[in-house]
Design an enzyme around this catalytic site. Structure first.
Site, PDB file in Angstrom:
ATOM      1  N   CYS A  86       0.306   3.356   3.102  1.00 21.15           N
ATOM      2  CA  CYS A  86       0.364   3.747   1.834  1.00 21.15           C
ATOM      3  C   CYS A  86       1.827   4.263   1.477  1.00 21.15           C
ATOM      4  CB  CYS A  86      -0.652   5.156   1.484  1.00 21.15           C
ATOM      5  SG  CYS A  86      -1.151   5.686  -0.022  1.00 21.15           S
ATOM      6  N   HIS A 203      -5.976   3.317   4.116  1.00 20.22           N
ATOM      7  CA  HIS A 203      -5.768   4.375   5.274  1.00 20.22           C
ATOM      8  C   HIS A 203      -6.734   4.173   6.323  1.00 20.22           C
ATOM      9  CE1 HIS A 203      -3.131   7.401   2.861  1.00 20.22           C
ATOM     10  NE2 HIS A 203      -3.641   6.790   1.835  1.00 20.22           N
ATOM     11  N   GLU A 205      -6.540   5.578   9.386  1.00 19.33           N
ATOM     12  CA  GLU A 205      -6.448   6.972  10.092  1.00 19.33           C
ATOM     13  C   GLU A 205      -7.333   7.755   9.486  1.00 19.33           C
ATOM     14  OE1 GLU A 205      -4.315   6.263   7.868  1.00 19.33           O
ATOM     15  OE2 GLU A 205      -3.974   7.911   6.461  1.00 19.33           O
TER      16      GLU A 205
END
Lengths: 237, 85
Positions: A86, A203, A205
């Site tokens: 990002c 994302h 994660e």
């Protein structure tokens, strides 16, 4: 494997990234403050999501000149692995480590939702172990994620397999309809020519913990770790 | 000597400028039927200490190329003038 997660003023996905690497993937992690110039012998650097320097001027434009980035650029140029997620992707583009740029979303809105992405190829460590037929559900959360590169750059990127992921639907169909932000050719992630610097808007994660009901992002991080460990070399000599 | 530069940074013409497009559409709603093609960029002013104007211009170009504008998505132009002491 030892990871370094860079913390800029305004980073807000640094803790999620550290948590996922340390607690879920059982890796060693250090946080690297933006004013530091010591990479602490890490094997890989992650530039996390957020709003470094308040996204002033352009996303990533100011972070790109912070002291740690000088070392990150040297590390990448020696072949060190760097992933930007990002805002981290935006910073890598601004630093010239990745081709192209990220513009305001076509609809001028901040988009925060789950989307699907499909690996374009299996040539880079970040997508090597992924199934090219299996779309991954990963959240996005950005206002400036419309990937753009000139037609000449895109053609070189296609030839070198530098397009990592494209936006698609839940059955893997890639079309404008499933492009959340207006990115050229539905591009969600890219890498450099030497395939050691990666950037993606989604994302991974945030999709790694069983408790959250979606672990598709873990596959991406696991691919990275496994492939990099296989050819572990030092970048500090 | 001190100079002031006034810099305009605009999205490249080939790129969609969603902000400009939204404002263009609202122009029609307000009744400005004859206004079209609104494009929105940034205006930056800065001061430079330099021995001569040419040197100050070099610095403005350098700053624009390094950080103020991203040539992949933006173009820039500027005017420069000496500040009277």
């Amino acid at each position: 494997m030892k990871f370094g997660v860079v913390v800029f003023p305004g980073s807000n996905c640094d803790h999620d990234t550290v948590y996922t690497l340390r607690e879920i993937l059982d890796q060693e992690v250090v946080e690297l403050w933006h004013k530091d110039t010591d990479l602490q012998d890490v094997d890989m650097i992650i530039l996390p999501g957020g709003f470094s320097y308040g996204d002033y001027l352009r996303s990533g434009a100011i972070a790109r000149y912070s002291p740690i980035m000088g070392k990150v650029i040297e590390f990448a140029e020696r072949g060190g692995y760097v992933l930007g997620i990002c805002n981290g992707f935006q910073i890598l583009c601004e630093a010239g480590l990745l081709p192209g740029a990220l513009l305001h979303n076509q609809n001028q809105k901040f988009i925060c939702k789950n989307i699907y992405i499909l690996p374009d190829n299996n040539e880079a460590p970040v997508n090597r172990l992924l199934d090219k037929e299996k779309p991954l559900k990963i959240p996005i959360a950005h206002g400036e994620g419309r990937y753009f590169a000139s037609p000449e750059t895109l053609s070189m990127m296609r030839q070198n397999n530098q397009i990592l992921f494209r936006y698609c639907n839940d059955s893997g169909e890639i079309s404008e309809q499933y492009n959340p932000n207006g990115s050229v050719e539905n591009i969600a992630g890219v890498c450099n020519e030497t395939k050691n610097v990666f950037g993606m808007m989604p994302h991974p994660e945030r999709a790694a913990d069983d408790e959250l009901g979606n672990t598709d992002g873990r596959l991406i991080l696991e691919s990275l770790i496994k492939i990099i460990l296989e050819k572990k070399i030092s970048y500090y000599n | 000597m001190k100079f002031i530069a006034e810099i305009n940074i605009m999205p490249l013409k080939a790129l969609l400028d969603p902000q400009g497009k939204a404002v263009t559409n609202s122009m029609k709603n307000i009744g400005f039927e004859n206004i079209s093609n609104v494009r929105i960029g940034k205006h930056i002013t800065l001061e430079i200490d330099a021995d001569e104007e040419e040197r100050a211009m070099e610095q403005v170009n350098d700053a624009c190329n390094k950080i103020l504008a991203n040539p992949i998505m933006e173009g820039y132009d500027y005017t420069i003038r000496k500040v009277e002491d």
